[in-house]
Design a protein around this motif. Sequence first.
Motif, PDB file in Angstrom:
ATOM      1  N   TRP A  30     -12.263  48.639 -84.282  1.00 43.17           N
ATOM      2  CA  TRP A  30     -13.603  48.567 -83.683  1.00 43.17           C
ATOM      3  C   TRP A  30     -14.704  48.719 -84.727  1.00 43.17           C
ATOM      4  O   TRP A  30     -15.843  48.293 -84.509  1.00 43.17           O
ATOM      5  N   LYS A  31     -14.371  49.331 -85.879  1.00 37.33           N
ATOM      6  CA  LYS A  31     -15.365  49.542 -86.920  1.00 37.33           C
ATOM      7  C   LYS A  31     -15.630  48.282 -87.744  1.00 37.33           C
ATOM      8  O   LYS A  31     -16.639  48.191 -88.431  1.00 37.33           O
ATOM      9  N   PHE A  32     -14.702  47.324 -87.682  1.00 39.85           N
ATOM     10  CA  PHE A  32     -14.827  46.169 -88.569  1.00 39.85           C
ATOM     11  C   PHE A  32     -15.912  45.210 -88.098  1.00 39.85           C
ATOM     12  O   PHE A  32     -16.031  44.892 -86.914  1.00 39.85           O
ATOM     13  N   ASN A  33     -16.708  44.759 -89.051  1.00 39.47           N
ATOM     14  CA  ASN A  33     -17.760  43.776 -88.798  1.00 39.47           C
ATOM     15  C   ASN A  33     -17.681  42.724 -89.897  1.00 39.47           C
ATOM     16  O   ASN A  33     -17.709  43.067 -91.088  1.00 39.47           O
ATOM     17  N   PRO A  34     -17.548  41.443 -89.533  1.00 38.05           N
ATOM     18  CA  PRO A  34     -17.460  40.398 -90.556  1.00 38.05           C
ATOM     19  C   PRO A  34     -18.601  40.433 -91.576  1.00 38.05           C
ATOM     20  O   PRO A  34     -18.440  39.998 -92.711  1.00 38.05           O
TER      21      PRO A  34
ATOM     22  N   LEU B 288     -11.537  48.580 -95.922  1.00 41.34           N
ATOM     23  CA  LEU B 288     -11.822  47.431 -95.056  1.00 41.34           C
ATOM     24  C   LEU B 288     -10.525  46.816 -94.532  1.00 41.34           C
ATOM     25  O   LEU B 288     -10.437  46.422 -93.364  1.00 41.34           O
ATOM     26  N   LYS B 289      -9.524  46.762 -95.397  1.00 41.53           N
ATOM     27  CA  LYS B 289      -8.223  46.218 -94.992  1.00 41.53           C
ATOM     28  C   LYS B 289      -7.601  47.094 -93.912  1.00 41.53           C
ATOM     29  O   LYS B 289      -7.015  46.588 -92.942  1.00 41.53           O
ATOM     30  N   GLU B 290      -7.742  48.414 -94.048  1.00 45.96           N
ATOM     31  CA  GLU B 290      -7.205  49.332 -93.045  1.00 45.96           C
ATOM     32  C   GLU B 290      -7.864  49.119 -91.685  1.00 45.96           C
ATOM     33  O   GLU B 290      -7.210  49.237 -90.645  1.00 45.96           O
ATOM     34  N   ARG B 291      -9.143  48.781 -91.703  1.00 48.26           N
ATOM     35  CA  ARG B 291      -9.853  48.558 -90.434  1.00 48.26           C
ATOM     36  C   ARG B 291      -9.277  47.364 -89.680  1.00 48.26           C
ATOM     37  O   ARG B 291      -9.308  47.327 -88.450  1.00 48.26           O
ATOM     38  N   LEU B 292      -8.753  46.414 -90.411  1.00 48.93           N
ATOM     39  CA  LEU B 292      -8.175  45.227 -89.774  1.00 48.93           C
ATOM     40  C   LEU B 292      -6.719  45.433 -89.369  1.00 48.93           C
ATOM     41  O   LEU B 292      -6.202  44.732 -88.506  1.00 48.93           O
TER      42      LEU B 292
END
Length: 275
Positions: A198-202, A187-191
Amino acid sequence: MAIPSIAAVRKALIAPPGKAFELSGRDTTGREILEDKAEAETSLKKDAAVINELKDMLYAEGRRSLLVILQGMDTAGKSGTIKSVFSETTPLGMEVKAFKAPSSEELARDYLWRVHNAVPRRGNVGIFDRSHYEDVLVVRVRGFAPIEEVEKRYDQINAFEKHLSENGTTVLKFMLNVGYEEQGIRLKERLEEVHKLWKFNPVDLEDRSRWSEFMQAYELAIRRCSTRHAPWYIIPSDSLTRRSALIARIVRGALEDMDLKWKDPGFAPGSFDFG
């Protein structure tokens, strides 16, 4: 270590139907089965090529189908699994469906309607990125439906999958079991990485905060819906390569078990003169 046999992989990863099951006791690394990562890569490459050939035979036969169901927490690697396991597979005879939040049209019908409508046609391999199990996972954890209604769904899902199996569709179900710490890293890598942002969703963080609830929901779904006609396989998913290699072994095995034959066209090779 040698590449494990398909039978050994099945035995190590299956959630035995009708027996006690605890998700917390399952390994998330995959090293116990595929210690050498290079061997995992070799196994994956070989199986991907065989899967492509068997998929063509399935398509040519046109009588049966294979449904691959991928479930897992965010970052477990559902889309990555599809890309890796079917890396050698041509698009012909392939169907991929990613299930998102149901539309208003879908909500106006029973929860299995949209799922049954996406089952692969005869001759095809279908892949579900998430599935009808969302209706006993996220729906249960977030309280989107009364618990009494959710409780009825386990038996309904079993009946649905039995119906599919009795009508020519082999059902493979994989729970991509990623560890809590590994999920945090991903998840950290996604940010931090532009090509993954684009894959990150809160909402993913909200689900992460309810990790234990989701694990309980997964454990319950697996225990109640791992059946002889559609067993669950718990796939260690901290390693992308091992995860895909293990799934490829089982997918190849399912296709081989069909004892596929090339369809008889009604004439022998060399029957026509193109002179």
